[in-house]
Design a protein around this motif. Structure first.
Motif, PDB file in Angstrom:
ATOM      1  N   TRP A 127       0.816  -1.216   0.000  1.00 42.48           N
ATOM      2  CA  TRP A 127       0.000   0.000   0.000  1.00 42.48           C
ATOM      3  C   TRP A 127       0.850   1.266   0.000  1.00 42.48           C
ATOM      4  CZ3 TRP A 127      -2.898  -0.112   5.404  1.00 42.48           C
ATOM      5  CH2 TRP A 127      -1.958  -0.185   6.438  1.00 42.48           C
ATOM      6  N   TRP A 145      -6.560  -5.516  -0.013  1.00 41.55           N
ATOM      7  CA  TRP A 145      -6.982  -5.033   1.305  1.00 41.55           C
ATOM      8  C   TRP A 145      -8.503  -5.131   1.461  1.00 41.55           C
ATOM      9  CZ3 TRP A 145      -5.769  -4.098   6.105  1.00 41.55           C
ATOM     10  CH2 TRP A 145      -4.439  -3.857   6.459  1.00 41.55           C
ATOM     11  N   MET A 178      -4.811  -2.224  -2.845  1.00 38.99           N
ATOM     12  CA  MET A 178      -6.143  -1.782  -2.413  1.00 38.99           C
ATOM     13  C   MET A 178      -7.185  -2.875  -2.653  1.00 38.99           C
ATOM     14  SD  MET A 178      -5.800   1.195  -1.019  1.00 38.99           S
ATOM     15  CE  MET A 178      -4.409   0.267  -0.334  1.00 38.99           C
ATOM     16  N   SER A 204      -3.475   5.627  -0.053  1.00 40.52           N
ATOM     17  CA  SER A 204      -4.118   4.402   0.418  1.00 40.52           C
ATOM     18  C   SER A 204      -4.997   4.663   1.633  1.00 40.52           C
ATOM     19  CB  SER A 204      -3.056   3.348   0.738  1.00 40.52           C
ATOM     20  OG  SER A 204      -2.326   2.991  -0.424  1.00 40.52           O
ATOM     21  N   GLU A 263      -8.367   6.002   0.856  1.00 42.94           N
ATOM     22  CA  GLU A 263      -9.277   4.990   0.327  1.00 42.94           C
ATOM     23  C   GLU A 263      -9.754   4.003   1.385  1.00 42.94           C
ATOM     24  OE1 GLU A 263      -9.291   1.983  -3.561  1.00 42.94           O
ATOM     25  OE2 GLU A 263      -7.769   3.551  -3.346  1.00 42.94           O
ATOM     26  N   ARG A 272       0.164  -0.338  -5.978  1.00 40.66           N
ATOM     27  CA  ARG A 272      -0.672   0.222  -4.908  1.00 40.66           C
ATOM     28  C   ARG A 272      -2.143  -0.090  -5.155  1.00 40.66           C
ATOM     29  NH1 ARG A 272      -3.823   4.010  -2.988  1.00 40.66           N
ATOM     30  NH2 ARG A 272      -4.253   4.771  -5.077  1.00 40.66           N
ATOM     31  N   GLN A 273      -2.589   0.017  -6.397  1.00 38.26           N
ATOM     32  CA  GLN A 273      -3.977  -0.284  -6.696  1.00 38.26           C
ATOM     33  C   GLN A 273      -4.286  -1.766  -6.462  1.00 38.26           C
ATOM     34  OE1 GLN A 273      -6.547   1.530  -7.346  1.00 38.26           O
ATOM     35  NE2 GLN A 273      -5.545   3.521  -7.529  1.00 38.26           N
TER      36      GLN A 273
END
Length: 323
Positions: free
Chosen positions: A95, A110, A107, A158, A161, A103-104
């Motif tokens: 993240w 997660w 997400m 992150s 979001e 990173r996406q």
């Protein structure tokens, strides 16, 4: 009971704190066991709570969670049968990666892990600030890609979001600084959690990282009291001691991070100071045994850690009651 209650004038009794505190086992040394067998083993070793770090059949490192509905149902059934619960669940995703595609992906993973935590009735998720992008992609790009500034910027995106999801689901996220993370000392980590400013985002203190965090363990614990939700217990040596020669690394000057997760008493943590400070600040969160060093005696180590943690809690929390 709310953490940091002391600062509002209410002093919980040791019995109240002991009732709220969860003493958990991180069963990484028993990771060869299936999830149902892990529940049996946890109860056999005397623990009532599990701290579940990444494992391939549930939350795989850096990848989409592997658990399907049938596996989760079997895990829940085994927890009920053996009288144990899931105190914490630890995803490890990128993240804080400056690579936006990584990173996406983190997400996405997660969000699936949060669904699993809800399904398993686990109200606390733990993780690390992160080391940035994947090592494979970072090689050859120089020091510029994983600078603390780049990683922190990704981390904040992150948080924008994820924090609303934790708040909506009523889950707690507790974050730890880790050796080699973009933040590995304690005070900046505390500042960041406080700037996030959500009642659902807390801070972890990892005892075997103490000598990376700073020089005053008691002061760090006291400063973190209002947001301290999770503490890991294992011993370690002070890598800065003996003029920096506690560990000798070749070639000299190599950029490495060395620490241990040992049984209490095998390193240099002052455990009386540690537990006395937890008692003084009214800590009542998750306290976990997090030893990795002795897979050849995993059962004995786990039993010893439970006995020692309880001994220190009995000593210092009851002493605190008499003040």
């Amino acid at each position: 009971m709310a953490l940091g209650a002391l600062q509002y004038g209410y002093q919980p009794t040791p019995q109240e704190m002991e009732d709220d505190m969860k003493i958990a086992l991180d069963p990484y040394m028993h990771r060869h066991l299936s999830l149902p067998e892990l529940c049996r083993k946890t109860a056999e070793l005397g623990y009532r709570h599990i701290e579940l770090s990444p494992r391939a059949d549930l939350l795989q490192w850096w990848a989409m969670p592997r658990a399907n509905g049938e596996r989760l149902a079997g895990f829940k059934q085994a927890m009920r049968e053996h009288g144990v619960s899931l105190a914490t669940l630890q995803p490890m995703y990128r993240w804080s990666s400056p690579f936006e595609d990584e990173r996406q992906a983190a997400m996405k993973y997660w969000k699936k892990a949060i669904e699993i935590a809800v399904e398993l009735e686990c109200d606390t998720m733990i993780s690390e600030f992160g080391r940035g992008g994947s090592p494979e992609r970072s090689v050859g790009l120089g020091a510029g890609i994983n600078t603390p500034e780049q990683c922190e910027a990704a981390f904040w995106r992150s948080m924008d979001e994820l924090v609303p999801i934790f708040e909506r689901e009523g889950l707690q996220l507790s974050i730890e600084p880790h050796p080699e993370d973009w933040v590995e000392t304690f005070q900046p980590a505390l500042d960041i959690v406080q700037v996030i400013g959500s009642a659902n985002v807390k801070l972890s203190y990892i005892a075997p990282h103490t000598f990376y965090y700073g020089d005053e363990m008691a002061a760090m614990l006291r400063g973190a009291a209002p947001v301290l939700a999770h503490v890991r217990v294992a011993d370690t040596f002070n890598h800065k001691a003996s003029s920096g020669l506690r560990y000798i690394v070749n070639p000299p000057g190599a950029n490495v991070r060395v620490h241990q997760h040992l049984d209490i008493g095998q390193g240099e943590i002052d455990w009386d100071v540690f537990f006395a400070t937890l008692a003084d600040i009214g800590f009542d969160g998750v306290l976990s045994s997090c030893v990795f060093a002795w897979e050849e005696r995993a059962d004995a180590s786990s039993r010893f850690m439970l006995s020692e943690m309880q001994r220190y809690l009995d000593k210092h929390y009851r002493h605190w009651q008499s003040q």
